[in-house]
Write an enzyme that holds these catalytic residues in place. Structure first.
Site, PDB file in Angstrom:
ATOM      1  N   SER A 137      -3.595  -4.557   1.807  1.00  0.00           N
ATOM      2  CA  SER A 137      -2.524  -3.967   0.999  1.00  0.00           C
ATOM      3  C   SER A 137      -1.189  -4.270   1.649  1.00  0.00           C
ATOM      4  O   SER A 137      -1.109  -4.422   2.872  1.00  0.00           O
ATOM      5  CB  SER A 137      -2.714  -2.449   0.908  1.00  0.00           C
ATOM      6  OG  SER A 137      -1.554  -1.821   0.372  1.00  0.00           O
ATOM      7  N   TYR A 149      -3.782   5.348   5.250  1.00  0.00           N
ATOM      8  CA  TYR A 149      -4.018   4.182   4.404  1.00  0.00           C
ATOM      9  C   TYR A 149      -3.388   2.935   5.025  1.00  0.00           C
ATOM     10  O   TYR A 149      -4.015   1.874   5.097  1.00  0.00           O
ATOM     11  CB  TYR A 149      -3.450   4.431   3.010  1.00  0.00           C
ATOM     12  CG  TYR A 149      -3.758   3.330   2.023  1.00  0.00           C
ATOM     13  CD1 TYR A 149      -5.057   3.120   1.573  1.00  0.00           C
ATOM     14  CD2 TYR A 149      -2.747   2.505   1.538  1.00  0.00           C
ATOM     15  CE1 TYR A 149      -5.344   2.115   0.668  1.00  0.00           C
ATOM     16  CE2 TYR A 149      -3.027   1.496   0.628  1.00  0.00           C
ATOM     17  CZ  TYR A 149      -4.332   1.305   0.198  1.00  0.00           C
ATOM     18  OH  TYR A 149      -4.611   0.296  -0.693  1.00  0.00           O
ATOM     19  N   LYS A 153      -5.540  -0.365   6.402  1.00  0.00           N
ATOM     20  CA  LYS A 153      -5.363  -1.715   5.882  1.00  0.00           C
ATOM     21  C   LYS A 153      -4.849  -2.672   6.960  1.00  0.00           C
ATOM     22  O   LYS A 153      -5.164  -3.867   6.953  1.00  0.00           O
ATOM     23  CB  LYS A 153      -4.432  -1.704   4.672  1.00  0.00           C
ATOM     24  CG  LYS A 153      -5.031  -0.999   3.458  1.00  0.00           C
ATOM     25  CD  LYS A 153      -6.367  -1.610   3.052  1.00  0.00           C
ATOM     26  CE  LYS A 153      -6.960  -0.983   1.815  1.00  0.00           C
ATOM     27  NZ  LYS A 153      -8.242  -1.612   1.404  1.00  0.00           N
TER      28      LYS A 153
END
Length: 275
Positions: A137, A149, A153
């Site tokens: 991402s 998150y 990633k």
């Protein structure tokens, strides 16, 4: 004839959203697909079969190493091998750092990082040639209020390059893709209105993954690819930034002078992850 004719491919998190689009597009190009998810896998596999493709379903979380291993075994037992793995399964989480819940942080890491690791290491045991595509991402560059998150990633980006080097001798290519599309996950994003729109559908992202699974990409490995409906570019992994300042010795005033001048940093909250 499709560019994935005869290839056996596993797509995780393919019960909906981007994973479903990847699985459907790969099947339309001739791949025999194992569709994995915690829910919806059988429906997607059934839709692929109804359209004339080959697919079987696998239900379970890749965060469970035994389920990840059984996923790879299912592909090998059903189709005689494994030619491609798309590590798409993932969860997102948005919160201020002071509001983060340890249980939620653990879940993000277990699904996004460990799930990818479990599936990739099992695939590496059986693959001789082929392609692994990890879904990363733009947030891996660091996004405010998405610490878990972003960190997850970033970890997947690093393991992508590690695997690319380690698996080269087995002729297995490993790349990461950072797509941007409107998916059910996007509904959780507090900045969703400025990131994408319902017109940016997951199917627009699928051709890149199909390309990376195909022999057309036989010379492409160790890349992180950012893909938007209207943009395609590579993302550099962490590297030394210029200038590199040199002195015989560094004291506090000299370091302060460097950061006030040549090493002046970008302000926190830079939105370069959106590019």
């Amino acid at each position: 004839m499709g560019i994935l004719d005869g290839k056996a491919v596993v797509v995780t998190g393919a019960g909906r959203g981007l994973g479903e689009a990847y699985a459907r597009h790969a099947a339309a190009e001739g791949a025999r697909v194992v569709v994995n998810d915690v829910a919806g896998a059988e429906e997607v596999a059934g839709a692929i079969r109804a359209a004339g493709g080959e697919a079987v379903a696998h239900e379970g979380s890749v965060a469970d190493p035994e389920r990840a291993a059984s996923l790879v075994r299912l592909c090998a037992d059903t189709y005689g091998g494994l030619d491609g793995l798309v590590n798409n399964a993932g969860v997102t989480h948005f919160a201020h750092p002071w509001d983060d819940d340890p249980a939620v942080l653990r879940r993000v890491v277990e699904v996004n990082v460990l799930g990818t690791l479990y599936c990739g290491t099992e695939a590496a045991r059986v693959m001789r040639g082929g392609s692994i595509v990890n879904v990363v991402s733009g947030a891996m560059l660091g996004r405010a209020d998405a610490a878990a998150y972003s960190a997850s990633k970033g970890a997947v980006a690093s393991l992508t390059l590690s695997w690319a080097g380690a698996l080269a001798e087995r002729e297995v290519r490993v790349n990461g893709v950072a797509p941007l599309a409107w998916t059910p996950m996007m509904e959780l994003d507090p900045r969703r209105d400025g990131i994408s729109s319902p017109g940016q559908t997951p199917d627009l992202m699928a051709p890149l993954v199909t390309y990376l699974l195909s022999d057309l990409s036989r010379a492409v490995t160790g890349h992180l690819v950012r893909f938007l409906p209207d943009k395609l570019h590579l993302i550099a992994q962490y590297a030394v930034k210029q200038p590199v300042l040199e002195r015989e010795a560094w004291d506090v005033p000299a370091i302060a002078e460097a950061f006030a001048g040549a090493l002046e940093a970008e302000p926190p909250g830079a939105t370069r992850w959106r590019v």
